[in-house]
Each structure stands twice: as structure tokens, then as C-alpha cells.
Design an enzyme around this catalytic site. Structure first.
Site, short mmCIF file in Angstrom:
data_model
loop_
_atom_site.label_atom_id
_atom_site.label_comp_id
_atom_site.label_asym_id
_atom_site.label_seq_id
_atom_site.Cartn_x
_atom_site.Cartn_y
_atom_site.Cartn_z
N CYS A 1 0.83 -1.21 0.00
CA CYS A 1 0.00 0.00 0.00
C CYS A 1 0.86 1.27 0.00
CB CYS A 1 -0.87 0.05 1.25
SG CYS A 1 -1.76 -1.46 1.58
N ARG B 1 4.71 0.07 -6.01
CA ARG B 1 4.65 -0.77 -4.81
C ARG B 1 3.58 -1.85 -4.93
NH1 ARG B 1 6.78 2.13 -0.10
NH2 ARG B 1 5.26 1.06 1.20
N TRP C 1 -3.22 -2.49 -1.24
CA TRP C 1 -2.89 -3.85 -1.69
C TRP C 1 -3.61 -4.77 -0.71
CZ3 TRP C 1 -0.23 -8.22 0.13
CH2 TRP C 1 0.22 -9.12 -0.85
N ASN D 1 -1.36 1.68 6.18
CA ASN D 1 -0.55 0.58 5.62
C ASN D 1 -0.18 -0.33 6.76
OD1 ASN D 1 -0.56 2.03 3.28
ND2 ASN D 1 1.65 2.45 3.26
N GLY D 2 -0.15 -1.65 6.51
CA GLY D 2 0.23 -2.59 7.55
C GLY D 2 -0.94 -3.47 7.93
N GLU E 1 17.43 -17.31 -8.95
CA GLU E 1 17.04 -15.92 -9.22
C GLU E 1 16.49 -15.79 -10.64
OE1 GLU E 1 16.26 -13.52 -7.64
OE2 GLU E 1 16.45 -11.78 -8.93
N LYS F 1 12.70 -14.48 -11.48
CA LYS F 1 12.46 -13.31 -12.35
C LYS F 1 11.46 -13.67 -13.43
CE LYS F 1 13.81 -11.02 -10.66
NZ LYS F 1 14.10 -10.28 -9.50
N GLU G 1 7.81 -14.24 -11.98
CA GLU G 1 7.09 -13.10 -11.41
C GLU G 1 6.60 -12.11 -12.47
OE1 GLU G 1 9.28 -10.68 -8.56
OE2 GLU G 1 11.12 -11.06 -9.62
N HIS H 1 16.99 -36.83 -9.80
CA HIS H 1 16.40 -37.48 -8.62
C HIS H 1 14.89 -37.26 -8.57
CE1 HIS H 1 20.29 -38.68 -7.16
NE2 HIS H 1 20.73 -37.45 -7.41
N LYS I 1 6.11 -4.12 -4.24
CA LYS I 1 7.54 -3.84 -4.21
C LYS I 1 8.12 -4.00 -2.80
CE LYS I 1 11.48 -2.63 -5.90
NZ LYS I 1 12.16 -3.67 -6.67
C1 F6R Z 1 11.68 -10.08 -6.61
C2 F6R Z 1 11.60 -9.16 -5.51
C3 F6R Z 1 11.29 -9.70 -4.15
C4 F6R Z 1 12.16 -8.99 -3.10
C5 F6R Z 1 11.75 -9.42 -1.69
C6 F6R Z 1 12.63 -8.80 -0.64
O1 F6R Z 1 12.02 -9.44 -7.79
O2 F6R Z 1 11.78 -7.99 -5.68
O3 F6R Z 1 11.46 -11.08 -4.10
O4 F6R Z 1 13.49 -9.30 -3.34
O5 F6R Z 1 10.42 -9.04 -1.45
O6 F6R Z 1 12.58 -7.41 -0.71
P1 F6R Z 1 13.68 -6.49 -0.02
O7 F6R Z 1 14.95 -6.74 -0.73
O8 F6R Z 1 13.17 -5.09 -0.22
O9 F6R Z 1 13.74 -6.90 1.41
#
Ligand code: F6R
Length: 607
Positions: free
Chosen positions: A2, A27, A74, A100-101, A480, A484, A487, A503, A602
Site C-alpha cells: 500500500c 509498490r 494492496w 498501511n500494515g 534468481e 524473475k 514473477e 532425482h 515492491k
Molecule cells: C523479486 C523481488 C522480491 C524482493 C523481496 C525482498 O524481484 O523484488 O522477491 O526481493 O520481497 O525485498 P527487499 O529486498 O526489499 O527486502
């Protein structure tokens, strides 16, 4: 997650709030709303969907007020719809709240308020806050907010306005970020800096349980005991352009293209006379004698950087390292003592699981070193030592440049610890440092050669399932690369250690299955070639990513993406970029919104 923006000044509040909220779109959100003082009324407009839907609803209303709060939601408690959107209003309609929260004790508070005659219309936890402020209100809004937050459990950033106080509003926070923007004759609140950057670069960063009282010419901050708190002004050094697309079609592409620069920014100030100098890390060789184990704790992409960190810290510093997901770490009663160093990695510095893992570690006596991107964030403030990744603002939801800088920071930490431990000889250290300085130009070459990846994506974007396999550091990279892809393109994908596939998972490989293989580890190259043969024998199409020198890979894979010849140990920094580009082009081919993927946020400030 949010977003919150609040404004008081001489401008029309609606455009300030909506423009600010647009800067927080990255976000992630599913509905939005504003509450404005309009003449002597408090008007609330909110709806499900994008901010454009809110704009359409707001314009005909001619809201002319100069004070207001706005929100992008959100969904957590209750589906995204008009009623659950924020702001929420109190029973009388006199108080409006954005939040937010998560209020963890909202059910108990709701029952209490229902007994007192308050009626609830939404499914949200936030609505209790609006009613509770009204319940406590006796003419002093600051006191009502203070009394309210004393009863709240959980996390919150709050903006509160009241019909009887048209020249002021109040905000507060705990475990969810909130800043105050300081203008001339105008003041702001926001959950993140980009929202207010076009108006001011001077901000206060609020601490937990601080309450801020804003008027257009005055900002006062109080602690939970009611005492006024004096704060230093934090001057934001990056400009609006850093948080804009600057001609790129997407933030994600812009941010990948920034990788060479941000790697340089992360390395250069930390190398003096050919030696690593981490001024911000106060760990001495004596301290290290008392550290027998390191934990690296993080979430998502930052966790994947941590998996690389485990390999390289163990390799150079010879200290055992355990890597943990923050959301699991906190609740598994970890065996942490004062003989442990906990390395926390976070781009935002606000991820709630990671923040709580940090607090748990400190409670158990460990020293905490954090690798963080956002200056002044909660994780940075609560750590014993902080190493900033100078990636600048990362707006696209999918993390790219922040990951490369997290890896770079981990190399710096690994070498620093190794030097302090005496576990690396000077010649090796100097060689690695010299090679690190070459990483930005190697990345420039990778980014200049993206046409092959784009073409490959245009031929394979209909894939239903894609596997990433690698060994050693390439296994960490595979995780990773796979994250990517899924997502932003919504294609199912899994990452496996090259030797593990047989396996079980190899049962899923059939004619045409796409398998992506980072192959940057010299000592594991032959083994990976065997693993490629195994999947190809079952019909897989293989894209390999490897250094130019590894000619033998060409015979094994269907397509090879070449990266410059960097040392195997440093290759993750350059080898991840082709995988980021691959995810990007696959998502573009599929018509996905790469910067704002569905369901994602985000900065994940709820558990
Ligand atoms: C993936 C992504 C998330 C963040 C995760 C941790 O592209 O951005 O997996 O890496 O939410 O976020 P931070 O690094 O802000 O603690």
C-alpha cells in the site's frame, strides 16, 4: 505494498495526492482513494482498480480543498472493492484514516467497538482505527491518535484527518515506513520518498510509535509518552530523474541498463589504494575471533543473493554460513548466540519478515550487519553495521540492479572478512579486487548484446514451463533467474541444482521443454555438460549462459549466450543479467505489465 500520501498547504490537494500516489504505483495496489477537506466538509472518494479510475471519479466532484490524505491499497483483509478501499471513515463521518500494515488485534477491537455501538461496513482491519480514533476523540486529534495507537497491535503507517481540524492532520507509524516531507508553506507525509520528491528533498524519517502533527507552516513530532521529539532533517541526494523512466519504455529495462553504473558506485568508494576499506563496518579482527558462524537472512531476490553470499564467504573468509528465508528463520527458534554474525539483505530495508528476523537476532545477542539499498530505512537504522548498495531507487517490482549490487556488496564483505581473518593471501585479494573493477565494463558488453536473447524469447514465449539448472554459484543464479521469469511473465518455472534433476524432476522434461543453464563455474563445466546431455536426450531445448572462453558449451547447448571472460567466482554479477533480460523479453512478448506484475508488491510490509 500500500501507498500513503498526505498534503497540507496552498495547492489543490487532489492533484498533489494523485500524482504522489502515481509515484508509488510500483509498490503494487488494487484500489485507491482520497479524503479531502472540501469547504467545510470531509469528502471521501475511493474505488477499486487503477488510479485512472479514481481520477475519473474525483474530477466531476470538483474537490477544491488544500488538505487531504490519499492511499493505494494492496488487499490483505477483504477483497479489492470500493468499500474495502481506503480512506475509511468513522461512525459519524468526521474522521478519515488511511493505513498501511496489518492491525493484528483488530477482531478484539472490533468486538469492543461494536459493543459501544460502532457499525462496521468493510471487511478491513483498518476500519477499527477510524472508529477507535473517534472513540478516543475529545477535541484533541493528536491525543486521540496517541490513545488509539497505544491499543493497536501489529504494524501501521497512519494518516488521520478530522472534520473539526481543517488546518491540520496527524500521522503515526510502527513497523511500516512513513516519512514527512518538509516544504515552504506546505508539508507532506508519504510511505516512500518518490511520492514527494517533486516538491521537496528535505524529510524527517519517523521512528516507531512516533506521532506527527502537521500544519502548513509547522511540523511537530511526539513520542508515545507525548513528549516532543527533535529530529535531524534528512536531505535526499537523488533527484526526480532517478525515479522517472527517462525515455525507457519500462523501469525494469532502465534499471537493468543502470547496472554497470550502480556496480561502479557500490565498488569504487570502497576501494582505496587497491585495498577494500569498508568504513561503515566496525567489525575488527578481534571481534571475528568471537564469531563462529554467520547467518544470512533475507527474502526473495535478496535471499538468492544471500545464497551466493554463503558460497563466497565460506570460500574466502572460511567461516561457516547458513542462509535462511526471513519468514522461516523467525519462527524456527534459530540457534543464534552472541558468537554469531547475522547478515541481513534487503533492497527496501522495510520488508517486515526481514526486519523481524533482524530484531530476533539482536534479541539473541548476535551482531547484525545489513546490506541495504534504501538509506535511513528501518533495517539500516536498527543494524549494528550497514553497507549500503548504491543502486539508487528501484521502481520496477522485479528486482534487477539491486540484486547485482547486493552480490557486489557481498563480495566486498567476504573479502573484508577474509582480510581480517587472515584467510586470503594478498595476491589473491588484489587479483579479485582488480577483476571486480572490470565488472561494470563487462556488464556494458552484456547489455549491448541483448538481441539474441530477445530473438530467443520471441520464439519461446508460449512455453508452459521452464527449468533453470546450474551447479555451485550457478545453482544460486538459477533460483534468481527462475524467480524473475515467473514473477513477470507468469510462466511456471523451477530452479534445480544440475545434479539433482535426475532425482525426480527430470520426469517433467519432454520434447520441447526449455531448460536454461548458467554455466560460469570452470570446475563444474564438464558436469554441467553431462547434465545438458541428460535433458537433451529427453527432448529439451537448452539455452546456456557462459563466458566466451568456454567454446565446448556451444556443442552441447542449442543456443549459447556469451558473457565476457570474468573469473568464475565473480561471474554471477554478469551472468544474471541475460536471465533478467530473458524474463523481460518473455513478459513483453506475452503482453504482461512488466513493471507492475499481478499480485506483487515492491516493498512487502506485511507478514
Ligand atoms: C523479486 C523481488 C522480491 C524482493 C523481496 C525482498 O524481484 O523484488 O522477491 O526481493 O520481497 O525485498 P527487499 O529486498 O526489499 O527486502
Amino acid at each position: 505494498m500500500c501507498g500513503i500520501v498526505g498534503y497540507i498547504g496552498d495547492k489543490m490537494a487532489v492533484p498533489v495526492l494523485i500524482n504522489g500516489l502515481k509515484k508509488l504505483e510500483y509498490r503494487g495496489y488494487d484500489s485507491s482513494g482520497v479524503a479531502i477537506f472540501n469547504n467545510s466538509d470531509l469528502d471521501v472518494v475511493k474505488c477499486k482498480g487503477r488510479l485512472s479510475a479514481l481520477e475519473e471519479k474525483v474530477i466531476p466532484k470538483s474537490l477544491n480543498g488544500m488538505v487531504g490524505i490519499g492511499h493505494t491499497r494492496w488487499a490483505t483483509h477483504g477483497e479489492p472493492n470500493d468499500i474495502n478501499s481506503h480512506p475509511h471513515i468513522s461512525k459519524s463521518g468526521n474522521i478519515a484514516v488511511v493505513h498501511n500494515g496489518i492491525i493484528e488485534n483488530y477482531m478484539k477491537l472490533k468486538e469492543f467497538l461494536q459493543e459501544k455501538g460502532f457499525k462496521f461496513i468493510s471487511e478491513t482491519d483498518t476500519e477499527v482505527v477510524a472508529h477507535l480514533v473517534e472513540y478516543h476523540y475529545r477535541g484533541d486529534l493528536v491525543k486521540a491518535v496517541k490513545d488509539t495507537i497505544e491499543e493497536l497491535e501489529g504494524s501501521y503507517a497512519l494518516g488521520v484527518i478530522c472534520k473539526f481540524h481543517p488546518d491540520e492532520f496527524v500521522a503515526a507509524r510502527k513497523d511500516s515506513p512513513l516519512i514527512v516531507g518538509l516544504g515552504k508553506g506546505e508539508n507532506f507525509i508519504a510511505s516512500d520518498i518518490p511520492a514527494i520528491l517533486e516538491h521537496t528533498r528535505d524529510v524527517y524519517i519517523l521512528e516507531d510509535k512516533e506521532i506527527v502533527h502537521l500544519k502548513k507552516d509547522e511540523v511537530k513530532i511526539f513520542n508515545i509518552l507525548g513528549a516532543e521529539v527533535k529530529k535531524d532533517v534528512f536531505h535526499v541526494s537523488w533527484d526526480v530523474a532517478s525515479a522517472e523512466k527517462s525515455g525507457y519504455e519500462h523501469f525494469m529495462m532502465k534499471e537493468m541498463c543502470e547496472e554497470p553504473k550502480v556496480i561502479r558506485d557500490t565498488i569504487n568508494p570502497r576501494i582505496k589504494d587497491g585495498k577494500i576499506v569498508l568504513d561503515d563496518i566496525k567489525i575488527t579482527p578481534g571481534d571475528l575471533e568471537n564469531i563462529d558462524k554467520i547467518f544470512i537472512v533475507a527474502c526473495g531476490t535478496a535471499y538468492h543473493a544471500g545464497v551466493v553470499g554463503k558460497y563466497i564467504i565460506e570460500k574466502f573468509a572460511k567461516i561457516p554460513v547458513e542462509t535462511d528465508l526471513a519468514s522461516e528463520f523467525r519462527y524456527r527458534n534459530p540457534l543464534i548466540t552472541d558468537r554469531n554474525l547475522v547478515i541481513i539483505i534487503s533492497q527496501s530495508g522495510e520488508t517486515i519478515d526481514t526486519l523481524f528476523a533482524l530484531r530476533e537476532s539482536k534479541k539473541r545477542g548476535a551482531r547484525v550487519l545489513s546490506i541495504v539499498n534504501v538509506v535511513g530505512s528501518s533495517i539500516a537504522r536498527e543494524s549494528d553495521d550497514v553497507l549500503y548498495t548504491w543502486a539508487g531507487p528501484e521502481i520496477a517490482v522485479a528486482s534487477t540492479k539491486a540484486y547485482n549490487t547486493q552480490l557486489t556488496a557481498l563480495y566486498l564483505v567476504a573479502l573484508d572478512l577474509a582480510c581480517k581473518q587472515g584467510s586470503i593471501d594478498e595476491e589473491t585479494c588484489t587479483r579479485i579486487i582488480d577483476e571486480m573493477r572490470e565488472l561494470p565494463s563487462a556488464l556494458e558488453k552484456v547489455l549491448a548484446d541483448k538481441a539474441d536473447i530477445q530473438k530467443f524469447a520471441s520464439e519461446h514465449y508460449n512455453a508452459k514451463s521452464i527449468f533453470f539448472i546450474g551447479r555451485g554459484l550457478d545453482y544460486a543464479l538459477s533460483m534468481e533467474g527462475s524467480l524473475k521469469l515467473k514473477e513477470i511473465s507468469y510462466i511456471h518455472s523451477e530452479a534445480y541444482a544440475g545434479g539433482e534433476l535426475k532425482h525426480g524432476t527430470i520426469a517433467l522434461i519432454e520434447k520441447g521443454t526449455l531448460v536454461i543453464c548458467p554455466m560460469t563455474q570452470d570446475y563444474l563445466l564438464e558436469k554441467m555438460i553431462s547434465n545438458i546431455k541428460e535433458v537433451k536426450a529427453r527432448g529439451a531445448v537448452v539455452m546456456a549462459i557462459t563466458q566466451e572462453k568456454n567454446k565446448e558449451v556451444e556443442k552441447a547447448a542449442d543456443i549459447v549466450i556469451k558473457i565476457p571472460d570474468v573469473d568464475s567466482v565473480l561471474a554471477p554479477v554478469t551472468a544474471i543479467t541475460p536471465m533478467q533480460l530473458f524474463a523481460y523479453y518473455m513478459a513483453i512478448e506475452k503482453g504482461c505489465d512488466v513493471d507492475k506484475p499481478r499480485n506483487l508488491a515492491k516493498s512487502v510490509t506485511v507478514e
